[in-house]
Scaffold this active site. Structure first.
Site, PDB file in Angstrom:
ATOM      1  N   GLY A 137       0.793  -1.224   0.000  1.00 46.74           N
ATOM      2  CA  GLY A 137       0.000   0.000   0.000  1.00 46.74           C
ATOM      3  C   GLY A 137       0.827   1.276   0.000  1.00 46.74           C
ATOM      4  N   ILE A 138       1.925   1.276   0.755  1.00 45.30           N
ATOM      5  CA  ILE A 138       2.758   2.488   0.792  1.00 45.30           C
ATOM      6  C   ILE A 138       3.325   2.768  -0.599  1.00 45.30           C
ATOM      7  CG2 ILE A 138       4.867   3.509   1.740  1.00 45.30           C
ATOM      8  CD1 ILE A 138       4.259   1.833   4.315  1.00 45.30           C
ATOM      9  N   VAL A 216      10.853   3.892   6.359  1.00 41.84           N
ATOM     10  CA  VAL A 216       9.572   4.232   6.993  1.00 41.84           C
ATOM     11  C   VAL A 216       8.851   2.954   7.409  1.00 41.84           C
ATOM     12  CG1 VAL A 216       9.188   6.488   5.904  1.00 41.84           C
ATOM     13  CG2 VAL A 216       8.486   4.393   4.701  1.00 41.84           C
ATOM     14  N   ARG A 218      10.276  -0.558   9.478  1.00 36.33           N
ATOM     15  CA  ARG A 218      10.617  -0.974  10.827  1.00 36.33           C
ATOM     16  C   ARG A 218      12.138  -0.980  10.945  1.00 36.33           C
ATOM     17  NH1 ARG A 218       6.170   0.070  11.978  1.00 36.33           N
ATOM     18  NH2 ARG A 218       4.529  -1.244  12.892  1.00 36.33           N
ATOM     19  N   ASP A 242      12.753   7.069   9.818  1.00 33.83           N
ATOM     20  CA  ASP A 242      11.663   7.356  10.748  1.00 33.83           C
ATOM     21  C   ASP A 242      11.561   6.255  11.802  1.00 33.83           C
ATOM     22  OD1 ASP A 242       9.423   9.044  11.540  1.00 33.83           O
ATOM     23  OD2 ASP A 242       8.153   7.354  10.959  1.00 33.83           O
ATOM     24  N   GLU A 247      14.919   1.432  19.077  1.00 34.54           N
ATOM     25  CA  GLU A 247      14.095   2.628  18.890  1.00 34.54           C
ATOM     26  C   GLU A 247      13.547   3.069  20.243  1.00 34.54           C
ATOM     27  OE1 GLU A 247      11.500   2.633  15.419  1.00 34.54           O
ATOM     28  OE2 GLU A 247       9.933   3.476  16.682  1.00 34.54           O
ATOM     29  N   HIS A 266       9.616   8.359  14.564  1.00 34.42           N
ATOM     30  CA  HIS A 266       8.501   7.444  14.236  1.00 34.42           C
ATOM     31  C   HIS A 266       7.177   8.223  14.166  1.00 34.42           C
ATOM     32  CE1 HIS A 266       7.386   2.907  14.379  1.00 34.42           C
ATOM     33  NE2 HIS A 266       6.545   3.577  13.618  1.00 34.42           N
ATOM     34  N   ALA A 268       5.886   9.097  10.887  1.00 34.25           N
ATOM     35  CA  ALA A 268       5.361   9.048   9.511  1.00 34.25           C
ATOM     36  C   ALA A 268       3.842   8.986   9.564  1.00 34.25           C
ATOM     37  CB  ALA A 268       5.908   7.838   8.771  1.00 34.25           C
TER      38      ALA A 268
END
Lengths: 305, 305
Positions: A137-138, A216, A218, A242, A247, A266, A268
């Site tokens: 989808g991205i 963007v 993981r 991102d 993290e 993080h 986005a």
């Protein structure tokens, strides 16, 4: 609200935006005990026990690995995540990160009017090739943006089935062939055993020295020690992240002090304003459900995304 | 290279990329004394005296106000600038600046993983309206980029003649009506008496408080003292400037310390790699000249751009 309106629970709180969305799509908001559909906007740890009349659970997250780990996802009903809704937002952030790197906006923010080195380092997205690893989808949202910017997209997906708008689609088994053919890389794949450390010493050395890597997806898709080496040695031009691993990065992580790294926290897909932004998307999915059409973002059992 | 090949001077130095472009388009590179066309890639102060057999002068700059001030431009031949060539690059930089601001990339670079305030401040370009003031070549390149990003463009030009791809075109005499109708503003107009301080206390107060202003045109379009006030008072969300007034800003200019300002050092159209990047464009214009077709980027006498 008719007698046949589908009963939907919005839990753990009846968020006003999602309640309005459910009602606008012909649903009826009820308690969980009466519901056939559960819209869950809480944390994974608070996820309730489900009775068998729940036929569909709509989660608000994009990555559902926490739900998989917690054993929440079962095969007795349909589960959807919100990856489709997030795609536009994440694609936009990916484009922003890539352009910020290419146009040296991070450097300009830190080094006031340091014109000569910045002018020399600015690169155009126009005329370049961008590989999108994990073309779901991205990528579907990102490819038209890249194309409008005069760039060419290479899509990498599992099947290798041609992705609309991509100049080239490569099956993920042949990802290694992509590095030397691209100028830049956007990571948009889920975190799985297969994608762990997809960006490593080998892929970094195969990329051109002007390459920017945008993550963007993981953090664990990138071997961050190898990335650090590549950034220090000029094997690639920069990284715009991102997501990171760990993290967030530690305060003394050397990534913070590298001039060719951009790290956003993080965001986005920002949490603020989430349900308001997501509501029209949820309404569309509920409309589809009632019309017997295919749902958006159905989670496939046995695949942890 | 035939006997009828058009004689072209490339001055003050025979840049290899432009020489190749001239030859590829059927031209012949000669000294100025023999030339009918002059490609000038030097400074305005070094501009040579022209003999009357020069029928066309091709300048490498986009804004030609310095040439106008110096009295170089005459009406005895055709003059072209390079605004068409620059448009794609400048449009890309404008998009990068706008996205950097909306996605809080500048803040993230300065404030490491300051997640909560950044998450709350991130905005989407998707679904917003962007007014482009001065809808010429840059807007023609920027509008498809904005549209692909899910934004709607309002174009402001002199005539008000509809601009392709814009949701709305407004004549510049009615620019003031635009501020309340838009989310963000991109300045792409030439520096003229009419555009001086187009962004002033009045326009700033009419813009919504979430507005970002992007300037890729010329510094004097913005009343920088008024902008500073608006940024401090939260009248607008931010400003992303590739040009300033004065330029560069002084080291102690308060703009440098504002968290909602991005300043890049006039690099939307980088000087490095210029002739290489510009060569295909010059070849196309020379081809057009020989074919008797309309030239790109002809300077209109009496209008200083």
């Amino acid at each position: 609200m008719s007698a046949t309106a589908i009963p939907v629970a919005v839990e753990p709180t009846r968020d006003e935006h999602l309640v309005a969305a459910v009602e606008s799509a012909g649903g009826r908001v009820v308690d969980l005990a009466e519901a056939r559909v559960l819209v869950w906007i809480g944390a994974v740890d608070d996820f309730p026990d489900l009775h068998d009349r729940i036929v569909w659970v709509a989660l608000k997250t994009a990555g559902i690995e926490e739900y998989v780990s917690a054993g929440v996802i079962d095969d007795r009903r349909v589960w959807t995540n919100a990856s489709g809704f997030y795609a536009e937002n994440v694609a936009e952030h990916a484009l922003g990160l890539l352009l910020a790197g290419l146009r040296q906006i991070n450097t300009a923010v830190l080094r006031h009017w340091d014109k000569q080195p910045i002018d020399t380092a600015v690169r155009s997205l126009h005329g370049s090739t961008v590989a999108i690893i994990g073309a779901g989808g991205i990528a579907a949202s990102l490819i038209p943006r890249l194309t409008a910017c005069g760039a060419r997209a290479i899509a990498v997906n599992r099947s290798g089935r041609p992705v609309e708008g991509a100049a080239l689609t490569v099956p993920s088994a042949r990802t290694d062939e992509v590095w030397a053919q691209t100028d830049h890389v956007v990571l948009a794949a889920p975190a799985t055993a297969e994608t762990r450390h997809l960006i490593n010493a080998s892929s970094l050395s195969a990329l051109p020295s002007h390459a920017w890597i945008v993550n963007v997806a993981r953090g664990p898709l990138v071997d961050q020690a190898a990335l650090l080496d590549a950034l220090r040695n000029g094997e690639i031009a920069g990284a715009a992240l991102d997501v990171t691993d760990p993290e967030p990065p530690a305060d003394d992580d050397p990534m913070w002090s590298l001039p060719n790294v951009i790290i956003t926290p993080h965001v986005a897909n920002p949490a603020s304003g989430l349900t308001r932004a997501m509501a029209p998307w949820m309404a569309e999915n509920l409309r589809r459900y009632q019309a017997g059409e295919e749902l958006l973002a159905v989670v496939r059992p046995g695949r942890d995304y």
